[in-house]
Write a protein that holds these residues in place. Structure first.
Motif: not given
Length: 303
Positions: A33, A173, A175-176, A178, A183, A185, A275, A301
């Motif tokens: 990312p 925060n 995250h895109s 997987d 992607r 962060d 995530r 995750h």
């Protein structure tokens, strides 16, 4: 199938091919990312707390409709006059150990907010904020920065301005997922729109943006009202969950339930990381999100 504490969100139409490919591959390796920052710009109104949303062209990891934001850039490390908490304090509030990384995210947040809306969280000293962002010179500056023909921090230096980092608050925060081909962060921040400064589209680049009461957007989430208002071929007929990433929808829920901007910004929040995980439910791809997130640095995750 995720457990009952996990929330499920739709996969955007333009990401469904990538999602299906992810399910079918045995050698799945997520792409690295890019670092990004995004700002939830707020103001109070008779309809409740409003936030500034804008349409994003292409397949943005921030969603078709999102808060102002974008990638962290290398020159976000450059020297700048700094007002507010030191980078080390920012790192602590964001739940990370790297003060340089925290500084880059804060600079990127203020830069992207200015580039995309014209709102500038800067002033000549720690108690003063730019009074007005109106005038062609400010639009010209935004255009030059967006085209990378000018440096944001150099612009501030030439005008005798420093970053008012005390006007930002860290949120979360994200995250895109997987499977995504692009992607991020992303560190999300919040700020109240300064009096005397207008949020406007970037000339020649912006398509649609506007102040929206967060509670109204959430209440109409199962309709196509927002996508139809924007009126683009890739927004018409889509519900909120198909227009925005889970980070935006969950943030809109929290803003909509807050009793004003000050109350929202003053709420204490853990440094949580989210995530989203791609899952299949009844043959359809979905994004599974742990609504509580996980402590920064945890190995969880969102599953």
């Amino acid at each position: 199938m995720p457990n009952s504490t996990i929330r499920l969100f739709p996969v955007a139409p333009d990401q469904r091919v990538a999602a299906q490919s992810w399910f079918e591959r045995s050698d799945r390796t997520p792409r690295k990312p890019r670092l990004a920052s995004s700002v939830v710009l707020l103001r109070d109104s008779p309809r409740g707390t409003e936030t500034y949303l804008s349409y994003r062209r292409g397949e943005s990891p921030l969603g078709k409709v999102a808060f102002p934001g974008g990638s962290v850039e290398e020159n976000d490390d450059a020297h700048a006059t700094w007002f507010g908490p030191a980078p080390a304090a920012w790192a602590k509030s964001m739940g990370i150990d790297d003060s340089r990384l925290a500084r880059r995210h804060v600079v990127a947040a203020i830069r992207e907010l200015f580039e995309e809306t014209g709102v500038l969280l800067a002033g000549p000293d720690e108690a003063t904020l730019l009074e007005s962002n109106r005038g062609p010179e400010w639009m010209a500056a935004r255009t030059a920065i967006a085209a990378q023909d000018a440096s944001f921090l150099e612009l501030l230096g030439k005008r005798g301005l420093g970053l008012r980092t005390d006007l930002l608050r860290p949120l979360s925060n994200w995250h895109s997922a997987d499977f995504a081909l692009r992607r991020f962060d992303t560190r999300y921040f919040a700020a109240i729109a300064p009096v005397g400064q207008d949020a406007t589209l970037l000339e020649g680049k912006g398509v649609w943006a506007g102040w929206k009461a967060a509670a109204d957007v959430v209440a109409a989430r199962d309709t196509t009202a927002l996508g139809d208002e924007i009126g683009r071929p890739d927004t018409q007929g889509l519900t909120l969950g198909e227009l925005v990433v889970p980070a935006v929808e969950i943030t809109l829920e929290k803003v909509g339930s807050a009793r004003g901007c000050i109350a929202y910004l003053s709420s204490r929040r853990p440094a949580a990381v989210y995530r989203p995980e791609l899952v299949e439910v009844d043959g359809e791809p979905r994004l599974a999100v742990n609504p509580g997130g996980a402590a920064e640095g945890s190995s969880a995750h969102g599953r």
